[in-house]
Design a protein around this motif. Structure first.
Motif, PDB file in Angstrom:
ATOM      1  N   GLY A 160       0.816  -1.212   0.000  1.00 41.95           N
ATOM      2  CA  GLY A 160       0.000   0.000   0.000  1.00 41.95           C
ATOM      3  C   GLY A 160       0.847   1.258   0.000  1.00 41.95           C
ATOM      4  N   VAL A 161       1.937   1.233   0.749  1.00 39.96           N
ATOM      5  CA  VAL A 161       2.853   2.377   0.779  1.00 39.96           C
ATOM      6  C   VAL A 161       3.465   2.583  -0.607  1.00 39.96           C
ATOM      7  N   PHE A 162       3.848   1.506  -1.278  1.00 39.17           N
ATOM      8  CA  PHE A 162       4.409   1.619  -2.624  1.00 39.17           C
ATOM      9  C   PHE A 162       3.386   2.224  -3.583  1.00 39.17           C
ATOM     10  N   ARG A 163       2.149   1.757  -3.513  1.00 42.91           N
ATOM     11  CA  ARG A 163       1.107   2.326  -4.384  1.00 42.91           C
ATOM     12  C   ARG A 163       0.914   3.808  -4.089  1.00 42.91           C
ATOM     13  N   ARG A 164       0.946   4.167  -2.818  1.00 45.46           N
ATOM     14  CA  ARG A 164       0.780   5.578  -2.449  1.00 45.46           C
ATOM     15  C   ARG A 164       1.959   6.410  -2.948  1.00 45.46           C
ATOM     16  N   LEU A 165       3.180   5.871  -2.862  1.00 41.20           N
ATOM     17  CA  LEU A 165       4.345   6.567  -3.399  1.00 41.20           C
ATOM     18  C   LEU A 165       4.186   6.805  -4.896  1.00 41.20           C
ATOM     19  N   LEU A 166       3.738   5.790  -5.625  1.00 38.36           N
ATOM     20  CA  LEU A 166       3.535   5.960  -7.069  1.00 38.36           C
ATOM     21  C   LEU A 166       2.460   7.006  -7.350  1.00 38.36           C
ATOM     22  N   GLU A 167       1.389   6.996  -6.573  1.00 36.80           N
ATOM     23  CA  GLU A 167       0.342   8.007  -6.740  1.00 36.80           C
ATOM     24  C   GLU A 167       0.893   9.405  -6.471  1.00 36.80           C
ATOM     25  N   HIS A 168       1.697   9.518  -5.438  1.00 37.29           N
ATOM     26  CA  HIS A 168       2.283  10.814  -5.100  1.00 37.29           C
ATOM     27  C   HIS A 168       3.199  11.293  -6.229  1.00 37.29           C
ATOM     28  N   LEU A 169       4.070  10.421  -6.715  1.00 40.82           N
ATOM     29  CA  LEU A 169       4.955  10.807  -7.820  1.00 40.82           C
ATOM     30  C   LEU A 169       4.144  11.170  -9.061  1.00 40.82           C
ATOM     31  N   ASP A 170       3.046  10.443  -9.284  1.00 42.73           N
ATOM     32  CA  ASP A 170       2.195  10.748 -10.436  1.00 42.73           C
ATOM     33  C   ASP A 170       1.555  12.125 -10.300  1.00 42.73           C
ATOM     34  N   SER A 171       1.252  12.511  -9.073  1.00 43.28           N
ATOM     35  CA  SER A 171       0.646  13.832  -8.858  1.00 43.28           C
ATOM     36  C   SER A 171       1.681  14.949  -8.914  1.00 43.28           C
ATOM     37  N   LYS A 200       7.998  10.964 -20.830  1.00 39.69           N
ATOM     38  CA  LYS A 200       9.152  11.830 -21.094  1.00 39.69           C
ATOM     39  C   LYS A 200       8.780  12.967 -22.053  1.00 39.69           C
ATOM     40  N   GLU A 201       8.044  12.626 -23.084  1.00 41.87           N
ATOM     41  CA  GLU A 201       7.629  13.638 -24.067  1.00 41.87           C
ATOM     42  C   GLU A 201       6.712  14.694 -23.442  1.00 41.87           C
ATOM     43  N   LYS A 202       5.830  14.272 -22.552  1.00 43.62           N
ATOM     44  CA  LYS A 202       4.862  15.188 -21.943  1.00 43.62           C
ATOM     45  C   LYS A 202       5.447  16.022 -20.809  1.00 43.62           C
ATOM     46  N   TYR A 203       6.322  15.412 -19.992  1.00 41.78           N
ATOM     47  CA  TYR A 203       6.668  16.034 -18.711  1.00 41.78           C
ATOM     48  C   TYR A 203       8.146  16.324 -18.475  1.00 41.78           C
ATOM     49  N   GLN A 204       9.034  15.626 -19.148  1.00 43.09           N
ATOM     50  CA  GLN A 204      10.450  15.821 -18.841  1.00 43.09           C
ATOM     51  C   GLN A 204      10.975  17.099 -19.473  1.00 43.09           C
ATOM     52  N   THR A 205      11.689  17.845 -18.663  1.00 44.79           N
ATOM     53  CA  THR A 205      12.313  19.063 -19.161  1.00 44.79           C
ATOM     54  C   THR A 205      13.822  18.848 -19.225  1.00 44.79           C
ATOM     55  N   GLU A 206      14.486  19.716 -19.927  1.00 41.86           N
ATOM     56  CA  GLU A 206      15.947  19.644 -20.029  1.00 41.86           C
ATOM     57  C   GLU A 206      16.565  19.997 -18.674  1.00 41.86           C
ATOM     58  N   ALA A 207      17.525  19.202 -18.270  1.00 47.50           N
ATOM     59  CA  ALA A 207      18.211  19.474 -17.003  1.00 47.50           C
ATOM     60  C   ALA A 207      19.028  20.753 -17.133  1.00 47.50           C
ATOM     61  N   THR A 208      19.010  21.536 -16.076  1.00 47.64           N
ATOM     62  CA  THR A 208      19.789  22.775 -16.072  1.00 47.64           C
ATOM     63  C   THR A 208      21.258  22.442 -15.811  1.00 47.64           C
ATOM     64  N   PRO A 209      22.153  23.355 -16.167  1.00 48.45           N
ATOM     65  CA  PRO A 209      23.572  23.130 -15.847  1.00 48.45           C
ATOM     66  C   PRO A 209      23.794  22.921 -14.340  1.00 48.45           C
ATOM     67  N   GLU A 210      23.030  23.615 -13.505  1.00 45.55           N
ATOM     68  CA  GLU A 210      23.155  23.473 -12.062  1.00 45.55           C
ATOM     69  C   GLU A 210      22.718  22.077 -11.607  1.00 45.55           C
ATOM     70  N   GLN A 211      21.626  21.580 -12.171  1.00 46.30           N
ATOM     71  CA  GLN A 211      21.158  20.233 -11.833  1.00 46.30           C
ATOM     72  C   GLN A 211      22.181  19.182 -12.248  1.00 46.30           C
ATOM     73  N   LEU A 212      22.724  19.340 -13.443  1.00 47.81           N
ATOM     74  CA  LEU A 212      23.726  18.392 -13.926  1.00 47.81           C
ATOM     75  C   LEU A 212      24.980  18.422 -13.063  1.00 47.81           C
ATOM     76  N   ALA A 213      25.401  19.601 -12.658  1.00 51.37           N
ATOM     77  CA  ALA A 213      26.586  19.727 -11.798  1.00 51.37           C
ATOM     78  C   ALA A 213      26.331  19.070 -10.444  1.00 51.37           C
ATOM     79  N   ALA A 214      25.156  19.283  -9.878  1.00 53.53           N
ATOM     80  CA  ALA A 214      24.817  18.664  -8.595  1.00 53.53           C
ATOM     81  C   ALA A 214      24.767  17.144  -8.731  1.00 53.53           C
ATOM     82  N   PHE A 215      24.252  16.668  -9.846  1.00 50.51           N
ATOM     83  CA  PHE A 215      24.190  15.228 -10.090  1.00 50.51           C
ATOM     84  C   PHE A 215      25.601  14.650 -10.169  1.00 50.51           C
ATOM     85  N   GLU A 216      26.461  15.283 -10.914  1.00 48.76           N
ATOM     86  CA  GLU A 216      27.850  14.811 -11.043  1.00 48.76           C
ATOM     87  C   GLU A 216      28.566  14.843  -9.696  1.00 48.76           C
ATOM     88  N   ALA A 217      28.339  15.891  -8.931  1.00 50.93           N
ATOM     89  CA  ALA A 217      28.976  16.004  -7.617  1.00 50.93           C
ATOM     90  C   ALA A 217      28.513  14.884  -6.688  1.00 50.93           C
TER      91      ALA A 217
END
Length: 97
Positions: A12-23, A76-93
C-alpha cells in the motif's frame, strides 16, 4: 505484526508513493536523484529486481510503465524538461562522493 499484514502495508505504501509521484510530474528525475539519491527509473529497476526474486520476469519497459503510469517515452515527451547546468553539476557532484 504478521508477515502477510506487513507485506500488505508495504504494498500500500508503494502504491501511495507511485500516486504521489504521479501527482508531482513537475518534479524531475534529476531533482529526485540530487535530493534523495533515487528516481522513478531506480524504482523501476527495483521493481524488476523484486519480481525476479519471485521468479517473475518483468522487462524494464514494463517496470517503467508501472512506475510512470504510462510508457516512459510518452511520459518523457509530456513532462520531462531539459536538465539545467546546475542540476547536472549537482548530479555529477553526488556521483563522485
Amino acid at each position: 505484526m504478521d508477515q502477510q499484514t506487513q507485506n500488505e502495508i508495504e504494498a500500500g505504501v508503494f502504491r501511495r508513493l507511485l500516486e504521489h509521484l504521479d501527482s508531482r510530474k513537475d518534479v524531475q528525475n534529476i531533482e529526485l536523484m540530487n535530493l534523495a539519491g533515487f528516481c522513478r527509473n531506480c524504482l523501476s529497476k527495483w521493481y524488476m529486481a523484486e519480481a525476479e526474486k519471485q521468479g517473475i520476469s518483468v522487462d524494464y519497459d514494463a517496470a517503467r510503465e508501472r512506475v510512470y503510469g504510462e510508457s516512459y517515452d510518452s511520459w518523457k515527451e509530456k513532462y520531462q524538461t531539459e536538465a539545467t547546468p546546475e542540476q547536472l553539476a549537482a548530479f555529477e557532484a553526488s556521483r563522485n562522493k
